[in-house]
Write a protein that holds these residues in place. Structure first.
Motif, mmCIF file in Angstrom:
data_model
loop_
_atom_site.group_PDB
_atom_site.id
_atom_site.type_symbol
_atom_site.label_atom_id
_atom_site.label_comp_id
_atom_site.label_asym_id
_atom_site.label_seq_id
_atom_site.Cartn_x
_atom_site.Cartn_y
_atom_site.Cartn_z
ATOM 1 N N ARG A 15 -5.332 22.314 34.497
ATOM 2 C CA ARG A 15 -3.974 21.790 34.515
ATOM 3 C C ARG A 15 -3.594 21.234 33.146
ATOM 4 N NH1 ARG A 15 -4.321 18.391 40.181
ATOM 5 N NH2 ARG A 15 -4.004 20.132 41.590
ATOM 6 N N SER A 16 -2.361 21.493 32.726
ATOM 7 C CA SER A 16 -1.820 20.874 31.522
ATOM 8 C C SER A 16 -0.557 20.143 31.924
ATOM 9 C CB SER A 16 -1.515 21.934 30.453
ATOM 10 O OG SER A 16 -0.604 22.876 30.941
ATOM 11 N N GLU A 17 -0.436 18.915 31.511
ATOM 12 C CA GLU A 17 0.678 18.079 31.929
ATOM 13 C C GLU A 17 1.972 18.580 31.310
ATOM 14 O OE1 GLU A 17 1.967 14.984 34.369
ATOM 15 O OE2 GLU A 17 -0.036 15.835 34.106
ATOM 16 N N ILE A 18 2.984 18.789 32.139
ATOM 17 C CA ILE A 18 4.308 19.194 31.683
ATOM 18 C C ILE A 18 5.233 17.998 31.825
ATOM 19 C CG2 ILE A 18 6.233 20.783 32.073
ATOM 20 C CD1 ILE A 18 4.305 22.731 33.304
ATOM 21 N N PRO A 19 6.064 17.716 30.815
ATOM 22 C CA PRO A 19 6.986 16.587 30.943
ATOM 23 C C PRO A 19 7.808 16.683 32.225
ATOM 24 C CG PRO A 19 7.012 17.447 28.709
ATOM 25 C CD PRO A 19 6.173 18.381 29.511
ATOM 26 N N GLU A 20 8.002 15.540 32.867
ATOM 27 C CA GLU A 20 8.678 15.519 34.161
ATOM 28 C C GLU A 20 10.060 16.151 34.098
ATOM 29 O OE1 GLU A 20 8.836 13.434 38.223
ATOM 30 O OE2 GLU A 20 7.230 14.015 36.875
ATOM 31 N N LEU A 23 9.807 19.935 33.771
ATOM 32 C CA LEU A 23 9.314 20.532 35.003
ATOM 33 C C LEU A 23 10.415 20.620 36.057
ATOM 34 C CD1 LEU A 23 6.818 21.527 36.612
ATOM 35 C CD2 LEU A 23 6.476 19.159 37.309
ATOM 36 N N ARG A 147 -0.333 24.169 39.581
ATOM 37 C CA ARG A 147 -0.759 23.262 38.509
ATOM 38 C C ARG A 147 -0.292 21.833 38.742
ATOM 39 N NH1 ARG A 147 -2.006 26.540 34.009
ATOM 40 N NH2 ARG A 147 -2.702 28.528 34.881
ATOM 41 N N GLU A 148 0.768 21.677 39.532
ATOM 42 C CA GLU A 148 1.377 20.354 39.702
ATOM 43 C C GLU A 148 1.395 19.936 41.166
ATOM 44 O OE1 GLU A 148 2.172 18.672 37.069
ATOM 45 O OE2 GLU A 148 1.958 20.290 35.611
ATOM 46 N N HIS A 150 0.059 17.605 42.693
ATOM 47 C CA HIS A 150 0.172 16.175 42.934
ATOM 48 C C HIS A 150 1.618 15.696 42.897
ATOM 49 C CE1 HIS A 150 -0.003 16.880 38.623
ATOM 50 N NE2 HIS A 150 0.440 15.657 38.393
ATOM 51 N N ARG A 151 2.564 16.588 42.493
ATOM 52 C CA ARG A 151 3.980 16.227 42.463
ATOM 53 C C ARG A 151 4.785 17.008 43.513
ATOM 54 N NH1 ARG A 151 5.603 16.384 36.032
ATOM 55 N NH2 ARG A 151 3.545 15.959 35.171
#
Length: 800
Positions: A15-20, A23, A147-148, A150-151
Motif C-alpha cells: 500500500r502507498s498512502e494517497i492524499p485524502e 483519493l 489499497r485503501e 481501511h477507508r
C-alpha cells in the motif's frame, strides 16, 4: 445502481498512502463519469435500438463493473507491485478514448428488433463494446479499494456522491448538448479524473490538451451534423429529409419532410405525428375536413362541437385543429415535451402550422397530463387522448417505457371527475382482429365508472373504428360518459357514419354489435371477462401500470403472439426480458462466480455470511427500481423519476456510508440500520401511494422537494449495511497471514455475490412488478433486508 466495485484486499506492504483529497476527488469524478456514460447510453439506446435494450445496457454496465473487480482479484499478484495512482491515471485516460469508440459503434452498428443470427451478432458486438468502459472502471475501483480498504466508508461515500451528481448532470446535459455530446462529455470528465489521479505534470498537461480537444469536438457537433444517429431500429437514417433535429432528456425529436408540404414530427426515430397546416378560414368542404372528420376521434367533435376540450399529448395538433375547426371556444393542450410544444409548434414551425398553438382559444401547457388535471379546478366537455405513449428509457426495465400511468383505473377516474356533468372521455388506441388495446380501455373505464358509483355502464359507451379490424391494427376510439348516451347522441353518431362510410361502429348502446366489446360491456365484470378472454385485458392500476402488456403467460413463447399487430414491439419485450434474465444468470456465473471459484475462494467457509451480501444487494436494487416506477406518476415522466430517485438514493446512501463508521463503531450494530430500512419500507407500503397520489398536482419543484423528504431518510440507512458488512470481513491486519488470506477471499466473494444480486435483481424487479405489482416488489425488497438482518449473526461469527 452504485458504481462501487470490489474491495479486493492486497497485502498491506504494497500500500502507498494517497492524499485524502486526491483519493476522494478521483473516485467521485470516476464514478460521475461512469454513471453519466451509463445513463446517457440508455437514452441513446432507446433511439438507435428499442427501449427494451436500454434496460439490458444497464444490466451489462453492472456486470462490466463487477467483472472488472473480479479480474483485478484474479490478477492481483500482478497489480500488487504497481503504483495505484499510475494505474488509475492510465485506466481513466484509456477509458476516455474507448468512450469515443463506443459512441461510434453504437451509432453505426445496425440492430433490428428481430430474431436472427446476424442481428444477434450485431447486438453482441454493440454490448460487448459498451461494457468495456465499465469493465475498466470496475478494475480501477477494485484496485483503489484494495489499497485503501481501511477507508471503505469514505470511499463508498465518494463513489455514491459522484454517481448522484451524474444523475443531476445527465438531464441538464441532454437538454443542453444532446445525447451523443453527453457521451463525449463523459469522456471529458474521465480525462479530468485521469488528471486528478496523475502525479506527473506532463501527464496532466497531456490530459488537459485531450480534454480541450474533446470539448472542441462537442462544440463543433452542436448542430448534430458531425456525430448523430446513423442507424435507428436497424434502418439507415437518411439525413436528406431531416429539416430539424434536437435532443432533450425526454427524447430525440426531428422534423422530416415526407413530401412537398407535408412535415412530420418523429420521436426517438419511432413514434410520429404530423404537423397540421390547415387554413381554418377555408375549412368547410376542404380536404382537411374530409380527412380529419373521417377519423374515429372525430366522434367527440360531432357530439360536442362547441365543447371545451382538454387534449393530453396534442403533438402536431391534429386534435387541436379538429376541435377549433368545429367551433370549440376553449382547447387546452397538455404536452409533456417542450421541444414539440415550444420549439416546433410555437417557434420554428409556427408559421407552417398556421400559428395553431398561438390562437386565442388554444391554451398549451408543458407538463404531464395527470399532474395538470390534479392541479386545475377546470372541468371540460371532453378529455381526449389519441394514440399517446411514453417511449422514453429508464433504468426500471423492459416495460418501463411501455407502461403508462395515463391508462390506469385511477387515471380514468380523474378524467371522469374533471368532466362537466354530461362530459365524455375520448380515448383512441390501436386495435386488432383479436381486440386487446381499445378493449382494455373499455375494461379500465368500466372499472373506473364502477368506483364512481355507476352500477351498470352498458349505455355509457360508444366504440368505433376506421374500417375493419385486421392483424396490423387500426385506430379505434372509445367514448365513455358518467351518464348514459342519449338517443339524440346516438342518432348524431349514426348520421356521421352515413356521411363517412369508412367509419364502422363496434358498440352502440341501442344497436348491439356482437363482438368482444359487446361481450365485455354486457358482462359488467372486466376482471371475470379478462380471465376467460384470450388476451390479458384486465383493468390496470397505478400499482401495476403495464397497460400495453396484453399477452398471457402461455402466449409469451408463441411466435404468433409476438408478431401480430403494431404492438409487437411491446410483446417481443416480454421475450427480451426473459432473455435478459437468462443472459444475466450465465454472465454472472461466467464473469463473477467462476473466476473466484477457480481460485479456490471460499471453499473453506460457510456460505451464510455471503448470503448477507446477496440479500443487501438484492434488497437495494429491488427498492430502487420499485421507487423509480412509483415516482414516474408523481414526477410526470420516466426520465425525471430515474434521475431524481437514483440521485436522492445514491447521495443519501453515500452520506449514510460516511456516517456508518461513526454511528456503527462496532460492526455488530449493523442490525440497527437494517431494522430502520425494514420499518421505513413497511411504512411506505401503506402510506406512500396515497400521499403521492394526493400531491401529484403540485408544481414540479415542490414534487422534487417532497421526493427528497420521502427518499433521503431511507437512502441514508440503506447506505450503511454494505460497507459495515465489509468492515466485518476485513481483518484490518489482525491474526496470522493465513487468517488474513481467508478473510481476503471472503471479501472477494462477498463483493461478487453483491454484484451478482444487483445484476439479477434489476431484472427480477420488473418480472415481479409485471406479475404482482409494485407493492409486492417493495415487499420483496423488505424481505431481502429482513433476510440480511437474520444473517447478521453469521456475519459476526465470520468476523471473529
Amino acid at each position: 445502481m452504485s458504481v462501487t466495485t470490489s474491495t479486493t484486499q492486497i497485502p498491506l506492504a504494497s500500500r502507498s498512502e494517497i492524499p485524502e483529497k486526491t483519493l476522494l476527488a478521483g473516485l467521485a469524478l470516476t464514478s460521475f463519469s461512469a454513471l453519466l456514460l451509463e445513463l446517457s447510453l440508455t437514452r441513446l439506446f432507446s433511439v438507435v435500438l428499442f427501449y427494451h435494450f436500454a434496460f439490458l445496457a444497464i444490466s451489462i454496465a453492472l456486470l462490466g463493473l463487477g467483472a472488472g473487480g473480479v479480474f483485478a482479484y484474479v490478477l492481483k499478484t500482478k497489480f500488487s507491485g504497481m503504483d495505484t495512482r499510475w494505474r488509475a491515471t492510465r485506466l481513466c485516460l484509456a477509458n476516455s478514448v474507448i468512450v469515443l469508440a463506443v459512441l461510434e459503434i453504437v451509432l453505426h452498428v445496425p440492430v433490428a428488433l428481430e430474431v436472427s443470427r446476424s442481428n444477434f451478432l450485431h447486438l453482441t458486438v454493440l454490448y460487448l463494446a459498451a461494457a468495456v468502459p465499465f469493465f475498466l472502471t470496475g478494475l480501477l475501483f477494485s484496485v483503489v479499494f484494495a489499497r485503501e480498504a481501511h477507508r471503505i466508508p469514505r470511499l463508498y461515500g465518494a463513489d455514491l456522491c459522484g454517481g448522484a451528481l451524474a444523475c443531476l448532470a445527465v438531464v441538464f446535459l441532454l437538454n443542453w448538448i444532446g445525447g451523443p455530446n453527453t457521451i463525449l462529455f463523459a469522456g471529458v470528465t474521465m480525462v479530468a479524473a485521469g488528471a486528478v489521479w496523475a502525479e506527473s505534470r506532463t501527464t496532466r498537461r497531456t490530459a488537459g490538451f485531450f480534454a480541450i480537444a474533446l470539448l472542441g469536438l462537442i462544440a463543433a457537433n452542436n448542430s448534430g451534423r458531425l456525430i448523430d444517429v446513423v442507424y435507428a431500429k436497424g434502418i439507415f437514417q437518411d439525413p436528406a429529409g431531416v429539416e430539424f433535429a434536437r435532443w432533450n432528456a425526454l427524447s430525440r425529436i426531428e422534423v422530416d419532410t415526407l413530401s412537398p408540404g407535408v412535415k412530420n414530427i418523429v420521436i426517438d426515430a419511432d413514434a410520429s405525428t404530423y404537423i397540421m397546416n390547415a387554413d381554418l378560414a377555408h375549412w368547410h368542404g376542404s380536404g382537411w375536413e374530409n380527412a380529419l372528420m373521417s377519423e374515429p376521434p372525430a366522434l367527440a367533435n360531432v357530439l360536442r362541437p362547441h365543447g371545451e376540450f382538454a387534449i393530453i399529448g396534442p403533438g402536431g395538433g391534429v386534435d387541436v385543429l379538429r376541435a377549433v375547426a368545429n367551433g370549440s371556444p376553449s382547447v387546452t393542450g397538455i404536452e409533456i415535451n417542450p421541444i414539440i410544444a415550444n420549439t416546433i409548434m410555437r417557434g420554428r414551425y409556427a408559421a407552417y402550422a398556421q400559428h395553431l398553438y398561438e390562437r386565442p382559444e388554444v391554451h398549451i401547457y408543458v407538463t404531464d397530463g395527470r399532474s395538470f388535471l390534479r392541479s386545475t379546478a377546470e372541468h371540460f366537455d371532453v378529455v381526449q387522448m389519441t394514440l399517446v405513449d411514453t417511449w422514453a428509457s429508464t433504468a426500471a426495465g423492459a416495460f418501463a417505457l411501455s407502461e403508462n400511468n395515463l391508462y390506469t383505473v385511477e387515471a380514468f377516474r380523474e378524467y371522469f371527475e374533471h368532466l362537466k356533468p354530461d362530459g365524455m372521455i375520448a380515448i383512441t388506441r390501436w386495435e386488432f382482429r383479436h381486440p386487446r388495446e381499445a378493449l382494455r380501455v373499455v375494461a379500465v373505464a368500466t372499472e373506473a365508472l364502477h368506483r364512481l358509483g355507476v352500477a351498470n355502464p352498458a349505455r355509457n359507451f360508444i366504440v368505433a373504428s376506421q374500417g375493419t379490424l385486421d392483424e396490423d391494427g387500426i385506430p379505434v376510439v372509445v367514448l365513455a360518459k358518467r351518464t348514459p348516451f342519449t338517443a339524440e347522441e346516438e342518432s348524431a353518431v349514426q348520421a356521421h357514419f352515413q356521411r363517412y362510410r369508412q367509419l364502422t361502429p363496434l358498440y352502440l348502446p341501442s344497436q348491439p354489435v356482437f363482438n368482444a366489446f359487446f361481450d365485455l360491456i354486457a358482462s359488467n365484470d372486466p376482471y371475470s371477462f379478462a380471465r376467460q378472454y384470450a388476451y390479458n385485458v384486465s383493468p390496470v392500476s397505478d400499482n401495476a401500470p403495464f397497460f400495453f402488456f396484453t399477452l398471457k403467460a402461455g402466449q409469451i413463447l408463441e411466435e404468433k403472439g409476438l408478431q401480430q399487430g403494431v404492438d409487437w414491439k411491446v410483446n417481443l419485450g416480454v421475450l427480451v426480458l426473459l432473455l435478459v434474465l437468462v443472459i444475466s444468470v450465465v454472465a454472472v456465473l461466467a464473469f463473477l462466480v467462476l473466476p473466484l471459484a477457480l481460485r479456490g475462494g471460499s471453499r473453506r467457509h460457510s456460505p451464510l455470511p455471503l448470503l448477507y451480501f446477496v440479500a443487501v444487494g438484492l434488497g437495494y436494487i429491488l427498492v430502487e427500481i420499485a421507487f423509480i416506477q412509483r415516482f414516474v406518476l408523481f414526477l410526470g415522466h420516466p426520465t425525471y423519476a430515474l434521475t431524481v430517485v437514483i440521485f436522492l438514493l445514491m447521495l443519501s446512501s453515500g452520506a449514510g456510508s460516511l456516517f456508518s463508521r461513526l454511528w456503527l463503531s462496532r460492526t455488530e450494530m449493523v442490525w440497527m440500520p437494517l431494522v430502520l430500512v425494514i420499518a421505513t419500507l413497511i411504512f411506505d407500503l401503506f402510506f406512500m401511494p396515497g400521499r403521492l397520489a394526493a400531491l401529484v398536482g403540485l408544481g414540479l419543484g415542490y414534487r422534487f422537494l417532497i421526493s427528497a423528504v420521502l427518499l433521503v431518510p431511507l437512502g441514508f440507512v440503506m447506505g450503511m449495511p454494505f460497507p459495515t458488512g465489509l468492515r466485518a470481513l476485513d481483518p484490518a491486519g489482525r491474526g496470522s497471514s493465513e487468517q488474513r488470506s481467508a478473510a481476503d477471499n471472503a471479501v472477494e466473494w462477498a463483493w461478487a455475490m453483491n454484484a451478482a444480486a444487483s445484476v439479477l435483481g434489476s431484472v427480477l424487479a420488473i418480472v415481479i412488478a409485471i406479475r404482482f405489482g409494485l407493492n409486492v416488489t417493495l415487499d420483496c425488497g423488505a424481505g431481502s433486508y429482513l433476510l440480511a438482518l437474520l444473517l447478521t449473526s453469521a456475519l459476526h461469527a465470520k468476523a471473529t
